[in-house]
Design a protein around this motif. Structure first.
Motif, PDB file in Angstrom:
ATOM      1  N   ASP A   1       0.832  -1.203   0.000  1.00  0.00           N
ATOM      2  CA  ASP A   1       0.000   0.000   0.000  1.00  0.00           C
ATOM      3  C   ASP A   1       0.864   1.249   0.000  1.00  0.00           C
ATOM      4  O   ASP A   1       0.530   2.244  -0.640  1.00  0.00           O
ATOM      5  CB  ASP A   1      -0.911   0.001   1.235  1.00  0.00           C
ATOM      6  CG  ASP A   1      -1.894  -1.154   1.219  1.00  0.00           C
ATOM      7  OD1 ASP A   1      -2.705  -1.224   0.287  1.00  0.00           O
ATOM      8  OD2 ASP A   1      -1.839  -1.993   2.140  1.00  0.00           O
ATOM      9  N   ILE A   2       1.943   1.174   0.758  1.00  0.00           N
ATOM     10  CA  ILE A   2       2.867   2.305   0.860  1.00  0.00           C
ATOM     11  C   ILE A   2       4.252   1.776   1.149  1.00  0.00           C
ATOM     12  O   ILE A   2       4.407   0.715   1.761  1.00  0.00           O
ATOM     13  CB  ILE A   2       2.411   3.301   1.959  1.00  0.00           C
ATOM     14  CG1 ILE A   2       3.303   4.541   1.965  1.00  0.00           C
ATOM     15  CG2 ILE A   2       2.387   2.630   3.326  1.00  0.00           C
ATOM     16  CD1 ILE A   2       2.776   5.659   2.866  1.00  0.00           C
ATOM     17  N   GLY A   3       5.266   2.496   0.693  1.00  0.00           N
ATOM     18  CA  GLY A   3       6.624   2.041   0.952  1.00  0.00           C
ATOM     19  C   GLY A   3       7.627   3.154   0.821  1.00  0.00           C
ATOM     20  O   GLY A   3       7.292   4.268   0.377  1.00  0.00           O
ATOM     21  N   ILE A   4       8.838   2.836   1.180  1.00  0.00           N
ATOM     22  CA  ILE A   4       9.941   3.787   1.042  1.00  0.00           C
ATOM     23  C   ILE A   4      11.170   3.027   0.569  1.00  0.00           C
ATOM     24  O   ILE A   4      11.386   1.876   0.961  1.00  0.00           O
ATOM     25  CB  ILE A   4      10.216   4.532   2.368  1.00  0.00           C
ATOM     26  CG1 ILE A   4      11.158   5.713   2.129  1.00  0.00           C
ATOM     27  CG2 ILE A   4      10.761   3.593   3.437  1.00  0.00           C
ATOM     28  CD1 ILE A   4      11.187   6.704   3.269  1.00  0.00           C
ATOM     29  N   ALA A   5      11.946   3.650  -0.295  1.00  0.00           N
ATOM     30  CA  ALA A   5      13.178   3.050  -0.792  1.00  0.00           C
ATOM     31  C   ALA A   5      14.307   4.051  -0.625  1.00  0.00           C
ATOM     32  O   ALA A   5      14.129   5.251  -0.900  1.00  0.00           O
ATOM     33  CB  ALA A   5      13.026   2.652  -2.259  1.00  0.00           C
ATOM     34  N   GLY A   6      15.436   3.569  -0.146  1.00  0.00           N
ATOM     35  CA  GLY A   6      16.570   4.447   0.097  1.00  0.00           C
ATOM     36  C   GLY A   6      17.169   5.015  -1.179  1.00  0.00           C
ATOM     37  O   GLY A   6      17.214   4.340  -2.212  1.00  0.00           O
ATOM     38  N   THR A   7      17.617   6.280  -1.099  1.00  0.00           N
ATOM     39  CA  THR A   7      18.334   6.922  -2.208  1.00  0.00           C
ATOM     40  C   THR A   7      19.656   7.460  -1.661  1.00  0.00           C
ATOM     41  O   THR A   7      19.910   7.416  -0.455  1.00  0.00           O
ATOM     42  CB  THR A   7      17.515   8.085  -2.791  1.00  0.00           C
ATOM     43  OG1 THR A   7      17.393   9.120  -1.789  1.00  0.00           O
ATOM     44  CG2 THR A   7      16.122   7.629  -3.212  1.00  0.00           C
ATOM     45  N   LYS A   8      20.484   8.012  -2.544  1.00  0.00           N
ATOM     46  CA  LYS A   8      21.778   8.553  -2.125  1.00  0.00           C
ATOM     47  C   LYS A   8      21.619   9.697  -1.125  1.00  0.00           C
ATOM     48  O   LYS A   8      22.451   9.906  -0.245  1.00  0.00           O
ATOM     49  CB  LYS A   8      22.557   9.066  -3.345  1.00  0.00           C
ATOM     50  CG  LYS A   8      22.992   7.992  -4.318  1.00  0.00           C
ATOM     51  CD  LYS A   8      24.115   7.145  -3.757  1.00  0.00           C
ATOM     52  CE  LYS A   8      24.599   6.130  -4.781  1.00  0.00           C
ATOM     53  NZ  LYS A   8      25.668   5.251  -4.221  1.00  0.00           N
ATOM     54  N   THR A   9      20.515  10.415  -1.228  1.00  0.00           N
ATOM     55  CA  THR A   9      20.329  11.597  -0.371  1.00  0.00           C
ATOM     56  C   THR A   9      19.188  11.463   0.641  1.00  0.00           C
ATOM     57  O   THR A   9      18.943  12.372   1.412  1.00  0.00           O
ATOM     58  CB  THR A   9      20.037  12.841  -1.246  1.00  0.00           C
ATOM     59  OG1 THR A   9      18.876  12.578  -2.047  1.00  0.00           O
ATOM     60  CG2 THR A   9      21.221  13.153  -2.149  1.00  0.00           C
ATOM     61  N   GLY A  10      18.493  10.351   0.617  1.00  0.00           N
ATOM     62  CA  GLY A  10      17.363  10.185   1.539  1.00  0.00           C
ATOM     63  C   GLY A  10      16.513   8.989   1.167  1.00  0.00           C
ATOM     64  O   GLY A  10      16.938   7.853   1.293  1.00  0.00           O
ATOM     65  N   GLY A  11      15.288   9.276   0.680  1.00  0.00           N
ATOM     66  CA  GLY A  11      14.413   8.165   0.326  1.00  0.00           C
ATOM     67  C   GLY A  11      13.298   8.583  -0.607  1.00  0.00           C
ATOM     68  O   GLY A  11      12.917   9.763  -0.665  1.00  0.00           O
ATOM     69  N   ALA A  12      12.780   7.615  -1.353  1.00  0.00           N
ATOM     70  CA  ALA A  12      11.646   7.841  -2.246  1.00  0.00           C
ATOM     71  C   ALA A  12      10.431   7.131  -1.660  1.00  0.00           C
ATOM     72  O   ALA A  12      10.468   5.929  -1.416  1.00  0.00           O
ATOM     73  CB  ALA A  12      11.961   7.309  -3.643  1.00  0.00           C
ATOM     74  N   ILE A  13       9.377   7.884  -1.438  1.00  0.00           N
ATOM     75  CA  ILE A  13       8.144   7.318  -0.889  1.00  0.00           C
ATOM     76  C   ILE A  13       7.220   6.953  -2.049  1.00  0.00           C
ATOM     77  O   ILE A  13       7.029   7.751  -2.974  1.00  0.00           O
ATOM     78  CB  ILE A  13       7.453   8.320   0.049  1.00  0.00           C
ATOM     79  CG1 ILE A  13       8.354   8.616   1.255  1.00  0.00           C
ATOM     80  CG2 ILE A  13       6.106   7.773   0.526  1.00  0.00           C
ATOM     81  CD1 ILE A  13       7.861   9.740   2.150  1.00  0.00           C
ATOM     82  N   PHE A  14       6.699   5.754  -2.026  1.00  0.00           N
ATOM     83  CA  PHE A  14       5.819   5.328  -3.110  1.00  0.00           C
ATOM     84  C   PHE A  14       4.521   4.746  -2.549  1.00  0.00           C
ATOM     85  O   PHE A  14       4.493   4.150  -1.481  1.00  0.00           O
ATOM     86  CB  PHE A  14       6.508   4.318  -4.027  1.00  0.00           C
ATOM     87  CG  PHE A  14       7.151   3.158  -3.323  1.00  0.00           C
ATOM     88  CD1 PHE A  14       6.468   1.966  -3.131  1.00  0.00           C
ATOM     89  CD2 PHE A  14       8.466   3.234  -2.868  1.00  0.00           C
ATOM     90  CE1 PHE A  14       7.055   0.893  -2.495  1.00  0.00           C
ATOM     91  CE2 PHE A  14       9.061   2.157  -2.226  1.00  0.00           C
ATOM     92  CZ  PHE A  14       8.357   0.980  -2.038  1.00  0.00           C
TER      93      PHE A  14
END
Length: 349
Positions: free
Chosen positions: A307-320
């Motif tokens: 339903d909702i998630g987060i994935a790490g990025t170089k500078t923080g995270g992407a919420i999807f």
């Protein structure tokens, strides 16, 4: 298959297409009324819907009566040997009794218990475990799982012969495979609700693994109407593990936290954040899949069913949400922003 018959423990239906019920058992001295009631309340608050209490002798009855009167959940009286204790437990307020007719003695004693159970309209749980297989079956050429199941069926026949069919059956083994085969065997023979568990499963980690494997196999084959996770120690843990098992298998509503196992591409502290998400959502009784993924390489794709998630990025995270990125946030804003998204989603649900 889930049982065809429905049995009521007070106002709680067991069997048929009804939800699987979580049970546990007090480990306090039954004569210590206050302590036992307190433990029952704690078990209920943790998620137990039915609690079993040992009633050892007639001396326990006055205390047991007070326990039933003050309990927040239906109480099952656990009885061995003395039919009088079973009868007095029913009169004292038991919502169900657990006996083995074979160790109650003569058939007239079983009939006396049945008579009172009928009068008070309460069910009786019967069965067998790996330590109580009848000698005639244990010494036969049949497989051990069948001997265990037939031992339980013999107890059922004693009840039926006494004119009683408001029955719950329990077959438990310390061996997960034997436990599965015995319960599968008996589920194909009779329509009564089944109480499932792995007996004497051990201390926490061992009990968790063994019970998850053994009971998960049964539940995924639609076998089992009530469940107890047996853990040597605090019974609160039994309830929490049972609740989590039923939730993760889809038999109970609640949040599921999906988290990747991490690798060299991991950009965020997956375990730490996933643990916080579990804490944020621990009291939610709605179906909600939340993914915490270490990177964007596979994150949104592997958890697109969330339903909702987060994935790490170089500078923080992407919420999807539902696999689509809705916002990219910096590291210092990651936790609070993700929490707000989760809270909003919970409100919508």
């Amino acid at each position: 298959m889930f049982s065809k018959n429905t049995v009521y423990i007070k106002n709680i239906p067991i069997g048929g297409n009804n939800p699987i019920i979580i049970q546990s058992m007090t480990n306090t001295d039954t004569l210590d009324t206050e302590k036992t009631i307190k433990q029952i309340i704690n078990l209920s608050n943790a998620g137990a819907e039915v609690v079993r209490v040992s009633v050892r002798t007639l001396e326990d009855i006055p205390s047991f009566k007070k326990i039933c009167e003050n309990s927040t959940v239906p109480i099952v009286a656990d009885i061995h040997f003395d039919y009088r204790v079973a009868i007095e437990s029913i009169k004292a307020g038991a919502a169900k009794v657990r006996i083995n007719p074979g160790n109650i003695g003569e058939s007239w004693k079983v009939k006396e218990v049945v008579k009172i159970a009928k009068e008070y309209k309460i069910p009786i749980r019967v069965g067998a475990n790996s330590g109580s297989i009848k000698k005639e079956y244990e010494n036969s050429n049949m497989p051990r799982y069948q001997a265990l199941a037939e031992s339980a069926l013999q107890e059922v026949k004693l009840m039926e012969n006494a004119g009683f069919q408001d029955i719950v059956i329990s077959i438990k083994s310390t061996d997960a495979k034997e436990n599965f085969l015995a319960n599968k065997y008996i589920s194909e023979k009779v329509p009564y609700p089944l109480h499932i568990g792995i007996t004497e499963a051990g201390v926490y980690e061992d009990a968790l693994v063994l019970s998850s494997a053994g009971l998960g196999a049964l539940l995924l084959n639609n076998i089992g109407d009530t469940i107890r996770i047996s853990i040597a120690g605090d019974p609160i843990q039994e309830v929490l593990v049972a609740k989590k098992l039923l939730t993760l298998l889809g038999f109970k509503k609640g949040p599921r936290i999906i988290a990747c196992p991490t690798c060299a591409r991991t950009e965020i502290k997956v375990e730490e954040l996933a643990t916080k998400v579990k804490e944020w959502t621990k009291d939610i009784e709605k179906d909600l899949n939340i993914a915490v993924m270490g990177c964007v390489v596979n994150g949104p794709g592997e958890a697109k069913h969330a339903d909702i998630g987060i994935a790490g990025t170089k500078t923080g995270g992407a919420i999807f949400i539902n696999g689509e990125i809705v916002e990219t946030v910096s590291e210092n804003m990651l936790e609070n922003t993700f929490k707000k998204y989760i809270e909003n989603l919970i409100e919508k649900k």
